[in-house]
Write a protein that holds these residues in place. Structure first.
Motif, short mmCIF file in Angstrom:
data_model
loop_
_atom_site.label_atom_id
_atom_site.label_comp_id
_atom_site.label_asym_id
_atom_site.label_seq_id
_atom_site.Cartn_x
_atom_site.Cartn_y
_atom_site.Cartn_z
N SER A 64 33.14 31.20 33.16
CA SER A 64 32.98 30.30 34.31
C SER A 64 32.88 28.86 33.83
CB SER A 64 31.73 30.68 35.12
OG SER A 64 31.46 29.69 36.09
N LEU A 65 33.67 27.97 34.42
CA LEU A 65 33.61 26.56 34.09
C LEU A 65 32.40 25.89 34.73
CD1 LEU A 65 37.38 25.54 34.36
CD2 LEU A 65 36.08 26.21 32.33
N GLN A 66 31.78 26.57 35.71
CA GLN A 66 30.59 26.01 36.34
C GLN A 66 29.32 26.40 35.59
OE1 GLN A 66 33.05 27.31 38.22
NE2 GLN A 66 33.54 25.80 39.78
N THR A 67 29.18 27.68 35.27
CA THR A 67 27.92 28.18 34.70
C THR A 67 28.02 28.57 33.24
OG1 THR A 67 28.40 30.47 35.35
CG2 THR A 67 27.31 29.06 36.98
N GLY A 68 29.26 28.74 32.73
CA GLY A 68 29.42 29.19 31.35
C GLY A 68 29.31 30.69 31.18
N THR A 69 29.12 31.43 32.27
CA THR A 69 28.99 32.88 32.20
C THR A 69 30.29 33.51 31.71
OG1 THR A 69 27.43 32.88 34.05
CG2 THR A 69 28.53 34.96 33.56
N VAL A 70 30.19 34.44 30.77
CA VAL A 70 31.34 35.16 30.24
C VAL A 70 31.25 36.61 30.69
CG1 VAL A 70 32.55 35.94 28.16
CG2 VAL A 70 31.53 33.64 28.24
N ASN A 71 32.32 37.11 31.30
CA ASN A 71 32.32 38.49 31.77
C ASN A 71 33.76 38.90 32.07
OD1 ASN A 71 31.39 41.03 32.88
ND2 ASN A 71 29.45 39.98 33.34
N TYR A 72 33.93 40.13 32.50
CA TYR A 72 35.24 40.64 32.87
C TYR A 72 35.38 40.62 34.38
CZ TYR A 72 36.24 42.25 28.12
OH TYR A 72 36.50 42.31 26.78
N ILE A 73 36.62 40.45 34.84
CA ILE A 73 36.91 40.45 36.27
C ILE A 73 38.29 41.08 36.48
CG2 ILE A 73 37.94 38.13 36.23
CD1 ILE A 73 36.72 37.66 39.01
N PRO A 74 38.48 41.88 37.53
CA PRO A 74 39.81 42.44 37.80
C PRO A 74 40.81 41.32 38.07
CG PRO A 74 38.12 43.58 39.08
CD PRO A 74 37.46 42.37 38.48
N ASN A 75 42.02 41.47 37.55
CA ASN A 75 43.00 40.38 37.68
C ASN A 75 43.46 40.15 39.12
OD1 ASN A 75 44.66 42.58 38.07
ND2 ASN A 75 45.80 42.33 36.16
N ASN A 76 43.20 41.11 40.03
CA ASN A 76 43.58 40.88 41.43
C ASN A 76 42.53 40.08 42.19
OD1 ASN A 76 41.61 42.84 41.53
ND2 ASN A 76 42.74 44.25 42.86
N HIS A 77 41.46 39.69 41.49
CA HIS A 77 40.44 38.84 42.10
C HIS A 77 40.61 37.37 41.72
CE1 HIS A 77 38.45 42.55 43.17
NE2 HIS A 77 37.42 41.91 43.70
N VAL A 78 41.60 37.07 40.93
CA VAL A 78 41.79 35.69 40.46
C VAL A 78 43.27 35.31 40.56
CG1 VAL A 78 39.82 35.67 38.90
CG2 VAL A 78 42.01 36.50 38.07
N ALA A 79 43.51 34.01 40.54
CA ALA A 79 44.88 33.49 40.53
C ALA A 79 44.96 32.39 39.48
CB ALA A 79 45.26 32.95 41.90
N LYS A 80 46.09 32.29 38.83
CA LYS A 80 46.31 31.23 37.86
C LYS A 80 46.63 29.93 38.59
CE LYS A 80 48.16 34.28 34.25
NZ LYS A 80 49.32 34.60 33.40
N VAL A 81 46.15 28.83 38.03
CA VAL A 81 46.38 27.50 38.62
C VAL A 81 47.09 26.63 37.60
CG1 VAL A 81 45.31 25.48 39.68
CG2 VAL A 81 44.27 27.74 40.00
#
Length: 272
Positions: A64-81
């Motif tokens: 996360s660029l806001q909190t610095g949290t590192v974790n895994y996330i399903p790719n259908n929950h995100v989009a490339k910008v």
């Protein structure tokens, strides 16, 4: 020994997942809370900006660029910008959800690529409501929204509509969620507001305001008036002829204030 060397050469020449998956995109944006709020408190929330670290099938390791949290996330929950405003694989409804998030205002925008058809784009802009404009493409690969105004690339189109609305609802002001990262508050360490009762001017002694022997007392932490303010108050009291409270011992004494009016008869007056 030979097999070990070949294996090492293969590892050195094989590009890592970051280079192949996230090399060109600026960041990732979360399209929906993960995990769902019905399950637990989300680790990543819709609108959060992420940096892609690696991919493992349908799971992406992100930070996360806001909190610095590192974790895994399903790719259908995100989009490339890309370029800060080109969102890959975002539909119309999801674009509206993103543009209506706090941090966006009138003129916030994104260009979205059709999730079902690559190379087909639309411009979504926040105005009184969310407006959508289909971006057409000529046979020579130039882009346009209005037929009489064509652009060689999407960047040229965005630059133009950032200077002039030229037929769309408003001038493009900032990419969607560009202000989503909260800036450090400048008022975090601000002193508390102290409410004080109204000052009774009749009980203020003009001589004590400017008495050098009283400065240490007047300038303590409980006093909110600077020396300059006290000087102004004393001058005002003199001009306004506000009587000072008299001590019983001094009641018999009378004092007169003498005011000298400067002579301006010899000054040049500009009447223009």
């Amino acid at each position: 020994m030979g097999n070990a060397m070949k294996r090492q050469e293969k590892e050195n020449t094989e590009p890592n997942s970051f280079d192949t998956m996230f090399r060109d995109c600026d960041s990732l944006v979360v399209l929906s809370d993960y995990p769902c709020r019905d399950i637990s408190e989300p680790i990543f929330k819709i609108g959060d900006r992420l940096k892609g670290l690696s991919e493992d099938g349908c799971w992406w390791k992100v930070r996360s660029l806001q909190t610095g949290t590192v974790n895994y996330i399903p790719n259908n929950h995100v989009a490339k910008v890309y370029h800060g405003w080109l969102f890959e694989g975002v539909g119309r409804q999801k674009a509206e959800e993103l543009l209506l998030l706090p941090g966006n205002s009138v003129g916030s925008f994104l260009v979205r690529e059709n999730p079902k058809e690559r190379g087909v784009y639309s411009l979504s802009v926040r105005h009184r409501s969310i407006k959508h404009y289909k971006i057409f493409r000529l046979s020579n690969s130039w882009f346009y929204i209005s037929p009489g105004l064509t652009f060689q690339c999407l960047e040229d189109m965005i630059n133009h509509y950032s200077d002039s609305s030229d037929g769309i609802c408003c001038v493009l002001s900032a990419p969607c969620l560009a202000l989503s990262v909260p800036a450090p508050s400048s008022t975090q360490n601000a002193p508390p507001v102290v409410m004080r009762s109204k000052m009774d001017w009749k009980k203020v002694n003009r001589s004590e305001l400017l008495n050098p022997n009283e400065l240490d007392v007047v300038d303590n932490k409980d006093n909110m008036m600077s020396y300059g303010v006290r000087s102004s108050i004393a001058a005002y009291m003199s001009l306004a002829s506000i009587p000072e409270p008299q001590n019983p011992k001094d009641r018999k004494k009378k004092s007169k204030s003498i005011y000298v009016i400067p002579d301006h008869s010899h000054m040049d007056i500009d009447e223009c």
